[in-house]
Design a protein around this motif. Structure first.
Motif, mmCIF file in Angstrom:
data_model
loop_
_atom_site.group_PDB
_atom_site.id
_atom_site.type_symbol
_atom_site.label_atom_id
_atom_site.label_comp_id
_atom_site.label_asym_id
_atom_site.label_seq_id
_atom_site.Cartn_x
_atom_site.Cartn_y
_atom_site.Cartn_z
ATOM 1 N N LYS A 189 0.845 -1.189 0.000
ATOM 2 C CA LYS A 189 0.000 0.000 0.000
ATOM 3 C C LYS A 189 0.880 1.238 0.000
ATOM 4 O O LYS A 189 1.824 1.341 0.787
ATOM 5 C CB LYS A 189 -0.914 -0.009 1.219
ATOM 6 C CG LYS A 189 -1.844 1.178 1.296
ATOM 7 C CD LYS A 189 -2.738 1.103 2.514
ATOM 8 C CE LYS A 189 -3.602 2.364 2.598
ATOM 9 N NZ LYS A 189 -4.510 2.324 3.741
ATOM 10 N N VAL A 190 0.547 2.197 -0.892
ATOM 11 C CA VAL A 190 1.276 3.464 -0.936
ATOM 12 C C VAL A 190 0.339 4.660 -0.809
ATOM 13 O O VAL A 190 0.785 5.799 -0.822
ATOM 14 C CB VAL A 190 2.140 3.590 -2.220
ATOM 15 C CG1 VAL A 190 3.247 2.549 -2.221
ATOM 16 C CG2 VAL A 190 1.292 3.490 -3.475
ATOM 17 N N GLY A 191 -0.969 4.405 -0.674
ATOM 18 C CA GLY A 191 -1.926 5.492 -0.548
ATOM 19 C C GLY A 191 -3.346 4.982 -0.617
ATOM 20 O O GLY A 191 -3.598 3.788 -0.725
ATOM 21 N N GLY A 192 -4.272 5.930 -0.564
ATOM 22 C CA GLY A 192 -5.684 5.586 -0.621
ATOM 23 C C GLY A 192 -6.136 4.893 0.648
ATOM 24 O O GLY A 192 -5.379 4.753 1.608
ATOM 25 N N GLN A 193 -7.384 4.497 0.644
ATOM 26 C CA GLN A 193 -7.923 3.729 1.766
ATOM 27 C C GLN A 193 -8.997 2.799 1.247
ATOM 28 O O GLN A 193 -9.592 3.051 0.205
ATOM 29 C CB GLN A 193 -8.474 4.642 2.853
ATOM 30 C CG GLN A 193 -9.570 5.578 2.404
ATOM 31 C CD GLN A 193 -10.010 6.517 3.524
ATOM 32 O OE1 GLN A 193 -9.630 6.344 4.661
ATOM 33 N NE2 GLN A 193 -10.804 7.506 3.192
ATOM 34 N N THR A 194 -9.221 1.710 1.977
ATOM 35 C CA THR A 194 -10.202 0.732 1.508
ATOM 36 C C THR A 194 -11.572 1.386 1.397
ATOM 37 O O THR A 194 -11.943 2.233 2.212
ATOM 38 C CB THR A 194 -10.260 -0.499 2.428
ATOM 39 O OG1 THR A 194 -10.494 -0.073 3.762
ATOM 40 C CG2 THR A 194 -8.992 -1.304 2.364
ATOM 41 N N LEU A 195 -12.281 0.987 0.370
ATOM 42 C CA LEU A 195 -13.619 1.531 0.112
ATOM 43 C C LEU A 195 -14.515 1.306 1.321
ATOM 44 O O LEU A 195 -14.493 0.230 1.921
ATOM 45 C CB LEU A 195 -14.233 0.848 -1.108
ATOM 46 C CG LEU A 195 -13.488 1.002 -2.433
ATOM 47 C CD1 LEU A 195 -14.081 0.056 -3.475
ATOM 48 C CD2 LEU A 195 -13.539 2.443 -2.910
#
Length: 150
Positions: free
Chosen positions: A107-113
């Motif tokens: 993981k390098v960014g974002g977040q789980t929906l």
């Protein structure tokens, strides 16, 4: 890069069997559990990933599809293995043999929906020895391989 490559091919050939390239990723949490998504089309679990669009590499496909399926931005750590025995018939009658490049990703960014999308109903991490009902044999094979090799 044409959008909707698979849809275009299906409009020409209907449900006839196709050989298609896909890519998926193994993302582990701190407890060495793997992230899976509950699919809207089959209502079972699979690795985030999907079909290659024309002009993409396996790595580009994995990164793009991972974001679409999970909301998570990933980076490829390393390729794991190619799986080529993925024969499957979707509920709509489309038959495919998928050639899937499996990657280890981080993981390098974002977040789980946090809400359902048109492809994903839910996301969760699972122990490799306590997996939910899976999409197909190829998904089972990929997870069995990952359990022993990551």
């Amino acid at each position: 890069m044409p959008v909707g490559y698979i849809e275009t091919i299906r409009s020409l050939v209907g449900h006839m069997p196709l050989i298609l390239n896909t890519a998926g990723g193994i993302l582990l949490n701190d407890q060495h559990q793997v992230l899976l998504n509950l699919r809207t089309d089959t209502h079972n679990w699979s690795l985030p990933g999907g079909y290659m669009e024309f002009g993409e590499t396996f790595a580009e496909t994995c990164v793009r599809e991972y974001k679409e399926d999970s909301g998570v931005d990933v980076e490829i750590v390393k390729p794991l293995k190619i799986f080529d025995q993925g024969i499957f018939t979707y509920p709509n009658g489309d038959e495919v043999q998928t050639i899937t490049q499996l990657f280890l990703v981080k993981k390098v960014g974002g977040q789980t929906l946090s809400t359902a999308t048109d492809e994903t109903l839910e996301l969760d991490y699972f122990d490799f020895d306590k997996l939910p009902p899976l999409l197909n044999q190829q998904t089972q094979d990929m997870l069995a391989y990952a359990a022993k090799n990551v």
